[in-house]
Design an enzyme around this catalytic site. Structure first.
Site, mmCIF file in Angstrom:
data_model
loop_
_atom_site.group_PDB
_atom_site.id
_atom_site.type_symbol
_atom_site.label_atom_id
_atom_site.label_comp_id
_atom_site.label_asym_id
_atom_site.label_seq_id
_atom_site.Cartn_x
_atom_site.Cartn_y
_atom_site.Cartn_z
ATOM 1 N N GLU A 65 0.181 -0.893 0.163
ATOM 2 C CA GLU A 65 0.119 -0.346 -0.311
ATOM 3 C C GLU A 65 1.070 1.120 -0.094
ATOM 4 O O GLU A 65 0.378 2.218 0.080
ATOM 5 C CB GLU A 65 -0.544 0.138 1.031
ATOM 6 C CG GLU A 65 -1.778 -1.577 1.242
ATOM 7 C CD GLU A 65 -2.797 -1.619 0.434
ATOM 8 O OE1 GLU A 65 -3.226 -0.301 -0.668
ATOM 9 O OE2 GLU A 65 -3.731 -1.780 -0.109
ATOM 10 N N HIS A 86 -7.372 -3.642 10.347
ATOM 11 C CA HIS A 86 -8.570 -4.032 9.535
ATOM 12 C C HIS A 86 -9.145 -4.412 10.918
ATOM 13 O O HIS A 86 -9.436 -5.493 11.220
ATOM 14 C CB HIS A 86 -7.708 -4.960 9.335
ATOM 15 C CG HIS A 86 -7.021 -4.935 7.409
ATOM 16 N ND1 HIS A 86 -6.478 -6.439 6.834
ATOM 17 C CD2 HIS A 86 -6.819 -3.912 6.925
ATOM 18 C CE1 HIS A 86 -5.778 -5.979 5.796
ATOM 19 N NE2 HIS A 86 -6.059 -5.204 5.576
ATOM 20 N N HIS A 97 -13.053 -3.903 3.223
ATOM 21 C CA HIS A 97 -11.677 -4.138 3.574
ATOM 22 C C HIS A 97 -11.184 -3.509 4.692
ATOM 23 O O HIS A 97 -10.382 -4.519 5.604
ATOM 24 C CB HIS A 97 -11.151 -3.549 2.443
ATOM 25 C CG HIS A 97 -9.133 -3.779 2.787
ATOM 26 N ND1 HIS A 97 -9.242 -3.857 1.128
ATOM 27 C CD2 HIS A 97 -8.346 -3.565 3.813
ATOM 28 C CE1 HIS A 97 -7.115 -4.082 2.278
ATOM 29 N NE2 HIS A 97 -7.312 -3.639 2.921
ATOM 30 N N HIS A 108 -2.998 2.005 8.227
ATOM 31 C CA HIS A 108 -3.797 0.983 7.956
ATOM 32 C C HIS A 108 -3.828 0.142 8.711
ATOM 33 O O HIS A 108 -3.060 -0.390 9.265
ATOM 34 C CB HIS A 108 -3.717 0.958 6.819
ATOM 35 C CG HIS A 108 -4.172 -0.228 5.482
ATOM 36 N ND1 HIS A 108 -6.221 -0.023 5.238
ATOM 37 C CD2 HIS A 108 -4.528 -1.497 5.284
ATOM 38 C CE1 HIS A 108 -6.156 -1.236 4.354
ATOM 39 N NE2 HIS A 108 -5.019 -1.544 4.731
ATOM 40 N N GLU A 144 -17.624 12.319 22.369
ATOM 41 C CA GLU A 144 -16.217 12.472 21.859
ATOM 42 C C GLU A 144 -16.226 12.552 20.141
ATOM 43 O O GLU A 144 -15.064 13.318 20.180
ATOM 44 C CB GLU A 144 -14.806 11.832 22.483
ATOM 45 C CG GLU A 144 -15.341 10.381 22.277
ATOM 46 C CD GLU A 144 -14.405 9.777 22.560
ATOM 47 O OE1 GLU A 144 -14.655 8.316 23.117
ATOM 48 O OE2 GLU A 144 -12.937 9.827 22.787
#
Ligand code: 13P
Ligand code: ZN
Length: 274
Positions: A116, A142, A211, A140, A170
Protein backbone atom coordinates in the site's frame (compact mmCIF):
# COMPACT_ATOMS: atom_id res chain seq x y z
CA UNK A 1 22.58 6.51 17.04
CA UNK A 2 21.27 3.05 16.16
CA UNK A 3 18.00 3.26 14.24
CA UNK A 4 16.25 0.89 16.65
CA UNK A 5 17.18 3.14 19.60
CA UNK A 6 15.78 6.35 18.08
CA UNK A 7 12.69 7.70 19.83
CA UNK A 8 10.61 7.86 16.63
CA UNK A 9 11.39 4.21 15.89
CA UNK A 10 10.45 3.20 19.43
CA UNK A 11 7.17 5.09 19.07
CA UNK A 12 6.48 3.41 15.73
CA UNK A 13 7.15 -0.06 17.19
CA UNK A 14 4.89 0.61 20.18
CA UNK A 15 2.06 1.77 17.93
CA UNK A 16 2.40 -1.31 15.68
CA UNK A 17 2.26 -3.55 18.73
CA UNK A 18 -0.71 -1.69 20.20
CA UNK A 19 -2.56 -2.27 16.89
CA UNK A 20 -1.69 -5.98 17.02
CA UNK A 21 -2.99 -6.20 20.60
CA UNK A 22 -6.27 -4.58 19.53
CA UNK A 23 -6.80 -7.41 17.02
CA UNK A 24 -6.63 -5.14 13.98
CA UNK A 25 -3.73 -6.96 12.26
CA UNK A 26 -4.46 -10.58 11.42
CA UNK A 27 -1.56 -12.17 9.53
CA UNK A 28 0.10 -9.35 7.54
CA UNK A 29 -3.02 -7.17 7.61
CA UNK A 30 -2.48 -3.42 7.85
CA UNK A 31 0.52 -1.14 7.37
CA UNK A 32 2.02 1.96 8.98
CA UNK A 33 4.22 4.80 7.75
CA UNK A 34 5.88 7.82 9.37
CA UNK A 35 7.40 10.86 7.60
CA UNK A 36 10.69 11.27 9.44
CA UNK A 37 11.72 14.75 10.63
CA UNK A 38 14.96 16.19 9.19
CA UNK A 39 16.68 16.15 12.59
CA UNK A 40 15.60 12.55 13.19
CA UNK A 41 17.13 11.52 9.84
CA UNK A 42 20.41 13.14 10.99
CA UNK A 43 20.31 11.22 14.31
CA UNK A 44 20.47 7.90 12.43
CA UNK A 45 22.33 9.04 9.28
CA UNK A 46 25.36 6.80 10.03
CA UNK A 47 23.18 3.70 9.68
CA UNK A 48 21.49 4.75 6.42
CA UNK A 49 22.74 3.14 3.22
CA UNK A 50 22.91 4.99 -0.09
CA UNK A 51 23.56 1.76 -2.03
CA UNK A 52 19.91 0.71 -2.42
CA UNK A 53 18.48 0.37 -5.91
CA UNK A 54 15.88 3.00 -6.92
CA UNK A 55 12.52 1.40 -7.57
CA UNK A 56 9.27 2.84 -8.96
CA UNK A 57 6.68 3.85 -6.34
CA UNK A 58 3.90 3.24 -8.87
CA UNK A 59 2.57 6.77 -8.53
CA UNK A 60 3.89 10.30 -8.41
CA UNK A 61 4.43 12.29 -5.18
CA UNK A 62 6.55 15.29 -6.25
CA UNK A 63 5.95 17.24 -3.00
CA UNK A 64 7.61 14.38 -1.06
CA UNK A 65 10.89 14.61 -3.01
CA UNK A 66 13.84 13.91 -0.72
CA UNK A 67 11.69 12.87 2.26
CA UNK A 68 12.46 9.78 4.35
CA UNK A 69 9.78 7.40 5.66
CA UNK A 70 9.75 4.59 8.18
CA UNK A 71 7.33 1.94 6.84
CA UNK A 72 6.20 -1.61 7.52
CA UNK A 73 7.28 -4.28 5.03
CA UNK A 74 4.92 -6.06 2.65
CA UNK A 75 3.81 -9.43 3.98
CA UNK A 76 5.29 -8.68 7.42
CA UNK A 77 3.21 -9.38 10.52
CA UNK A 78 2.50 -6.55 12.99
CA UNK A 79 2.90 -9.09 15.82
CA UNK A 80 6.56 -9.54 14.82
CA UNK A 81 7.50 -5.86 14.61
CA UNK A 82 8.39 -5.60 18.31
CA UNK A 83 10.49 -8.79 18.12
CA UNK A 84 12.44 -7.98 14.97
CA UNK A 85 12.14 -4.40 13.67
CA UNK A 86 15.12 -4.82 11.33
CA UNK A 87 13.33 -7.66 9.53
CA UNK A 88 9.84 -6.16 9.45
CA UNK A 89 10.44 -2.41 8.89
CA UNK A 90 12.30 -0.22 6.40
CA UNK A 91 13.45 3.36 6.09
CA UNK A 92 12.96 4.52 2.50
CA UNK A 93 14.11 7.68 0.76
CA UNK A 94 12.08 9.33 -2.03
CA UNK A 95 14.00 10.59 -5.10
CA UNK A 96 14.06 14.15 -6.39
CA UNK A 97 11.24 13.49 -8.88
CA UNK A 98 8.94 11.86 -6.30
CA UNK A 99 8.66 8.82 -8.60
CA UNK A 100 11.06 6.30 -7.01
CA UNK A 101 12.13 5.07 -3.59
CA UNK A 102 15.18 3.24 -2.26
CA UNK A 103 15.63 1.24 0.94
CA UNK A 104 18.19 2.84 3.28
CA UNK A 105 17.72 0.62 6.32
CA UNK A 106 15.84 -2.51 7.43
CA UNK A 107 14.18 -5.44 5.63
CA UNK A 108 17.48 -7.24 6.35
CA UNK A 109 16.06 -10.56 5.17
CA UNK A 110 14.77 -9.10 1.91
CA UNK A 111 11.37 -7.90 0.84
CA UNK A 112 9.82 -4.60 -0.07
CA UNK A 113 7.83 -1.85 1.63
CA UNK A 114 4.09 -2.37 2.10
CA UNK A 115 2.08 -3.02 -1.06
CA UNK A 116 0.00 0.00 0.00
CA UNK A 117 3.00 2.34 -0.43
CA UNK A 118 1.20 4.28 -3.22
CA UNK A 119 -1.77 4.97 -0.88
CA UNK A 120 0.48 5.84 2.05
CA UNK A 121 2.62 8.26 0.05
CA UNK A 122 -0.27 9.92 -1.79
CA UNK A 123 -2.05 10.36 1.57
CA UNK A 124 1.15 11.78 3.11
CA UNK A 125 1.48 14.27 0.27
CA UNK A 126 -2.13 15.45 0.57
CA UNK A 127 -2.09 15.63 4.39
CA UNK A 128 1.33 17.31 4.54
CA UNK A 129 -0.05 20.11 2.35
CA UNK A 130 -3.46 20.29 4.06
CA UNK A 131 -1.94 20.36 7.57
CA UNK A 132 0.91 22.76 6.79
CA UNK A 133 3.42 19.96 7.42
CA UNK A 134 2.20 18.82 10.84
CA UNK A 135 0.70 15.45 9.80
CA UNK A 136 3.38 12.73 9.73
CA UNK A 137 1.62 9.40 10.34
CA UNK A 138 -0.56 7.32 7.99
CA UNK A 139 -2.05 4.14 9.46
CA UNK A 140 -3.98 1.37 7.72
CA UNK A 141 -5.69 -1.33 9.82
CA UNK A 142 -8.39 -4.00 9.50
CA UNK A 143 -10.68 -3.33 12.50
CA UNK A 144 -13.62 -5.76 12.46
CA UNK A 145 -16.51 -3.48 13.48
CA UNK A 146 -15.83 -0.77 10.92
CA UNK A 147 -15.50 -3.44 8.23
CA UNK A 148 -18.77 -5.10 9.36
CA UNK A 149 -20.61 -1.78 8.99
CA UNK A 150 -19.55 -1.53 5.33
CA UNK A 151 -21.92 -4.47 4.65
CA UNK A 152 -24.86 -2.79 6.36
CA UNK A 153 -24.74 1.00 5.99
CA UNK A 154 -24.94 2.86 2.66
CA UNK A 155 -21.35 3.59 1.53
CA UNK A 156 -21.78 7.35 1.96
CA UNK A 157 -19.54 9.79 3.86
CA UNK A 158 -22.64 11.43 5.38
CA UNK A 159 -24.08 8.16 6.72
CA UNK A 160 -20.85 6.82 8.25
CA UNK A 161 -19.95 10.17 9.78
CA UNK A 162 -23.35 10.84 11.33
CA UNK A 163 -23.89 7.27 12.59
CA UNK A 164 -20.42 7.11 14.16
CA UNK A 165 -20.71 10.63 15.65
CA UNK A 166 -23.96 9.56 17.34
CA UNK A 167 -22.36 6.56 19.05
CA UNK A 168 -20.02 8.50 21.34
CA UNK A 169 -20.14 12.14 22.40
CA UNK A 170 -16.35 12.47 21.97
CA UNK A 171 -16.51 11.50 18.26
CA UNK A 172 -17.47 14.86 16.70
CA UNK A 173 -14.68 16.45 18.77
CA UNK A 174 -12.09 13.82 17.76
CA UNK A 175 -12.99 13.76 14.03
CA UNK A 176 -15.01 16.96 13.38
CA UNK A 177 -14.28 16.93 9.63
CA UNK A 178 -16.00 13.55 9.27
CA UNK A 179 -15.16 10.30 7.52
CA UNK A 180 -14.80 9.44 3.83
CA UNK A 181 -15.82 6.12 2.32
CA UNK A 182 -14.10 4.45 -0.64
CA UNK A 183 -16.25 1.82 -2.40
CA UNK A 184 -14.73 -1.63 -2.84
CA UNK A 185 -11.64 -1.42 -5.05
CA UNK A 186 -8.63 -3.63 -5.74
CA UNK A 187 -6.07 -2.77 -3.03
CA UNK A 188 -2.37 -2.14 -3.52
CA UNK A 189 -2.41 0.06 -6.60
CA UNK A 190 -2.58 3.61 -7.85
CA UNK A 191 -6.37 3.78 -8.42
CA UNK A 192 -7.29 3.13 -4.78
CA UNK A 193 -4.47 5.49 -3.74
CA UNK A 194 -5.92 8.29 -5.88
CA UNK A 195 -9.47 7.70 -4.56
CA UNK A 196 -8.28 7.63 -0.93
CA UNK A 197 -6.02 10.67 -1.16
CA UNK A 198 -8.85 12.62 -2.80
CA UNK A 199 -10.96 12.00 0.36
CA UNK A 200 -7.99 12.77 2.62
CA UNK A 201 -8.02 16.35 1.30
CA UNK A 202 -11.05 16.92 3.56
CA UNK A 203 -10.96 14.07 6.10
CA UNK A 204 -8.43 12.46 8.47
CA UNK A 205 -10.23 9.11 8.17
CA UNK A 206 -11.08 7.03 5.10
CA UNK A 207 -12.88 3.70 5.22
CA UNK A 208 -12.23 1.09 2.52
CA UNK A 209 -15.43 -0.91 2.02
CA UNK A 210 -15.09 -4.59 2.97
CA UNK A 211 -11.40 -4.06 3.78
CA UNK A 212 -10.37 -1.60 6.50
CA UNK A 213 -9.55 1.97 7.39
CA UNK A 214 -6.88 4.66 6.86
CA UNK A 215 -6.15 7.35 9.45
CA UNK A 216 -3.84 10.35 9.28
CA UNK A 217 -2.43 12.31 12.18
CA UNK A 218 0.35 14.44 13.58
CA UNK A 219 1.95 11.80 15.77
CA UNK A 220 1.62 8.18 16.86
CA UNK A 221 -0.70 8.90 19.81
CA UNK A 222 -3.14 11.03 17.83
CA UNK A 223 -3.27 8.66 14.86
CA UNK A 224 -3.64 5.51 16.97
CA UNK A 225 -6.21 7.31 19.12
CA UNK A 226 -8.19 8.29 16.02
CA UNK A 227 -8.31 4.69 14.73
CA UNK A 228 -9.24 3.50 18.24
CA UNK A 229 -12.04 6.07 18.63
CA UNK A 230 -13.63 5.33 15.25
CA UNK A 231 -13.46 1.57 15.79
CA UNK A 232 -14.88 1.85 19.34
CA UNK A 233 -17.77 3.89 17.98
CA UNK A 234 -18.31 1.29 15.23
CA UNK A 235 -18.37 -1.42 17.91
CA UNK A 236 -21.16 0.42 19.75
CA UNK A 237 -23.10 0.83 16.50
CA UNK A 238 -22.74 -2.89 15.74
CA UNK A 239 -24.13 -3.62 19.24
CA UNK A 240 -27.07 -1.25 18.66
CA UNK A 241 -27.86 -2.88 15.30
CA UNK A 242 -27.44 -6.33 16.85
CA UNK A 243 -29.87 -5.53 19.67
CA UNK A 244 -32.48 -3.61 17.74
CA UNK A 245 -31.92 -3.98 14.00
CA UNK A 246 -30.89 -0.33 13.92
CA UNK A 247 -33.83 1.34 15.65
CA UNK A 248 -32.63 3.86 18.24
CA UNK A 249 -35.00 4.79 21.06
CA UNK A 250 -33.01 8.00 21.56
CA UNK A 251 -29.82 9.53 20.17
CA UNK A 252 -27.88 12.82 19.98
CA UNK A 253 -29.92 15.38 18.00
CA UNK A 254 -28.61 17.85 15.35
CA UNK A 255 -29.06 20.86 17.67
CA UNK A 256 -27.23 19.01 20.43
CA UNK A 257 -24.28 18.47 18.05
CA UNK A 258 -24.38 22.20 17.23
CA UNK A 259 -24.31 23.03 20.95
CA UNK A 260 -21.41 20.62 21.51
CA UNK A 261 -19.50 22.16 18.57
CA UNK A 262 -19.88 25.63 20.08
CA UNK A 263 -18.68 24.64 23.54
CA UNK A 264 -15.80 22.49 22.27
CA UNK A 265 -14.82 25.04 19.60
CA UNK A 266 -15.00 22.69 16.62
CA UNK A 267 -16.74 23.25 13.30
CA UNK A 268 -19.11 20.48 12.26
CA UNK A 269 -20.09 20.64 8.55
CA UNK A 270 -23.87 21.08 8.25
CA UNK A 271 -24.01 18.37 5.54
CA UNK A 272 -23.56 15.82 8.36
CA UNK A 273 -26.32 17.32 10.52
CA UNK A 274 -29.06 17.52 7.88
P1 13P B 1 1.09 -5.47 3.09
O1 13P B 1 1.52 -6.72 3.83
O2 13P B 1 1.68 -5.44 1.70
O3 13P B 1 1.39 -4.24 3.89
O4 13P B 1 -0.47 -5.57 2.85
C1 13P B 1 -1.37 -5.69 3.92
C2 13P B 1 -2.68 -5.02 3.68
O5 13P B 1 -3.40 -4.75 4.61
C3 13P B 1 -3.06 -4.69 2.28
O6 13P B 1 -4.16 -3.81 2.24
ZN1 ZN C 1 -5.37 -3.89 4.10
Amino acid sequence: MKVTEAKFVQGFIRMANDGWEQGWHERNGGNLSYRIKKEEVEEVRDELSTEGEWKAIGTSVPKLAGEYFLVTGSGKYFRNVILDPEDTLAIVEIDEAGENYRICWGLVNGGRPTSELPSHLMNHEVKMIASGGTHRVIYHAHPANVIALTFVLPLKDETFTRELWEMATECPVVFPDGIGVVPWMVPGGRDIAVATSELMKQYDVAIWAHHGMFCSGEDFDLTFGLMHTVEKSAEILVKVYSMTGGTKRQTIQPDEFRHLAKDFKVTLPEKFLA
